[in-house]
Enzyme design. Structure first.
Site, PDB file in Angstrom:
ATOM      1  N   ASP A  54       0.885  -1.248  -0.032  1.00 19.94           N
ATOM      2  CA  ASP A  54      -0.032   0.092   0.061  1.00 19.94           C
ATOM      3  C   ASP A  54       0.772   1.375  -0.040  1.00 19.94           C
ATOM      4  O   ASP A  54       2.065   1.399   0.568  1.00 19.94           O
ATOM      5  CB  ASP A  54      -0.932  -0.098   1.154  1.00 19.94           C
ATOM      6  CG  ASP A  54      -0.378  -0.339   2.554  1.00 19.94           C
ATOM      7  OD1 ASP A  54       0.070   0.813   3.066  1.00 19.94           O
ATOM      8  OD2 ASP A  54      -0.389  -1.234   3.148  1.00 19.94           O
ATOM      9  N   GLU A 142      -7.091   5.224  12.058  1.00 17.44           N
ATOM     10  CA  GLU A 142      -5.708   5.249  12.770  1.00 17.44           C
ATOM     11  C   GLU A 142      -5.781   6.131  14.223  1.00 17.44           C
ATOM     12  O   GLU A 142      -5.194   5.764  14.905  1.00 17.44           O
ATOM     13  CB  GLU A 142      -4.570   5.609  12.192  1.00 17.44           C
ATOM     14  CG  GLU A 142      -4.456   4.488  10.984  1.00 17.44           C
ATOM     15  CD  GLU A 142      -3.140   4.704  10.044  1.00 17.44           C
ATOM     16  OE1 GLU A 142      -1.906   5.119  10.880  1.00 17.44           O
ATOM     17  OE2 GLU A 142      -2.954   4.984   9.030  1.00 17.44           O
TER      18      GLU A 142
END
Length: 245
Positions: A54, A142
């Site tokens: 990613d 996150e």
């Protein structure tokens, strides 16, 4: 009179052939649409150290000719957006060139608490166009920011609902193992999970949850990328066909 009949006969034949061609199914186009429904996925190599990567603009300009020389890379998730306004300047280039080199593409949005979910999803969906995606979208969660845990859960649920409606399949959720277990489990255990744990030990998800993809390293070195890269592998028994859009 004979010449006139000949001309009329020729015109009739021409019209008949034209009508037949119009009424015939477009075989070539039909075949293309059938094969374009979902890309063909080769079986997973159980000995591959990783299955995909990613990336974001943090990696800068990427040489996809060199990246594609690494045959372990079967997919890439590319950061598209963050919050309500940020759009990655490298996104379009990366999507186009990953496709050009036969790498399956998915896109992700980085969630923030500084704007509404409606505005954030609008930003993502207008940039990560559905017809350019091979894989289900991914939501990167996150931080809580100024949200409480319950507000975060509500916000993630709303984004997932909007993504499911727009893209036709539920999204994947990315988070680190510690953050996910503390803030999101078990509410999203039914979703495909892309879990970061930089360790030789596999992720464990509270309340008997299971992950689909393990981001096991953030210091991968890939030809064509002049920065560290996240390396990811599927859990045993899972593969790309589960997350095809």
């Amino acid at each position: 009179m004979t010449k006139w009949k000949h001309l009329m006969h020729t015109a009739a034949l021409t019209m008949a052939v034209a009508g037949l061609l119009v009424s015939m199914p477009a075989c070539r186009n039909s075949a293309a649409s059938d094969t374009a429904g979902k890309p063909h996925v080769e079986p997973r190599d159980p000995n591959a150290p990783y299955d995909g990567i990613d990336i974001s603009s943090h990696q800068g300009h990427i040489d996809w000719d060199k990246v594609s020389s690494d045959k372990n890379i079967r997919f890439v998730y590319i950061k598209a957006t963050e919050g309500a306004t940020y759009r990655s300047p490298h996104y379009g280039y990366n999507v186009t060139n990953a496709h050009r080199h036969g790498i399956l593409v998915g896109s992700y949005h980085y969630l923030t608490s500084t704007s509404t979910i409606a505005k954030q999803f609008e930003n993502f969906s207008r940039y990560a166009l559905r017809n350019t995606q091979d894989l289900i979208p991914m939501l990167d969660v996150e931080v809580r920011g100024h949200w409480s845990r319950s507000q975060l859960i509500d916000s993630v649920a709303k984004f997932c609902e909007l993504a499911t409606r727009h893209y036709g399949r539920p999204p994947m959720i990315y988070s680190t193992m510690g953050f996910y277990n503390k803030n999101l489990a078990p509410h999203f255990n039914k979703y495909p999970l892309y879990i970061g744990r930089y360790s030789s030990s596999r992720p464990t998800i509270n309340w008997e949850g299971k992950y689909t993809v393990w981001q096991y390293s953030e210091t991968g070195i890939i030809p064509g990328i002049d920065a560290y890269v996240d390396l990811c592998r599927f859990t045993d028994g899972a593969w790309l066909d589960e997350i095809l859009l």
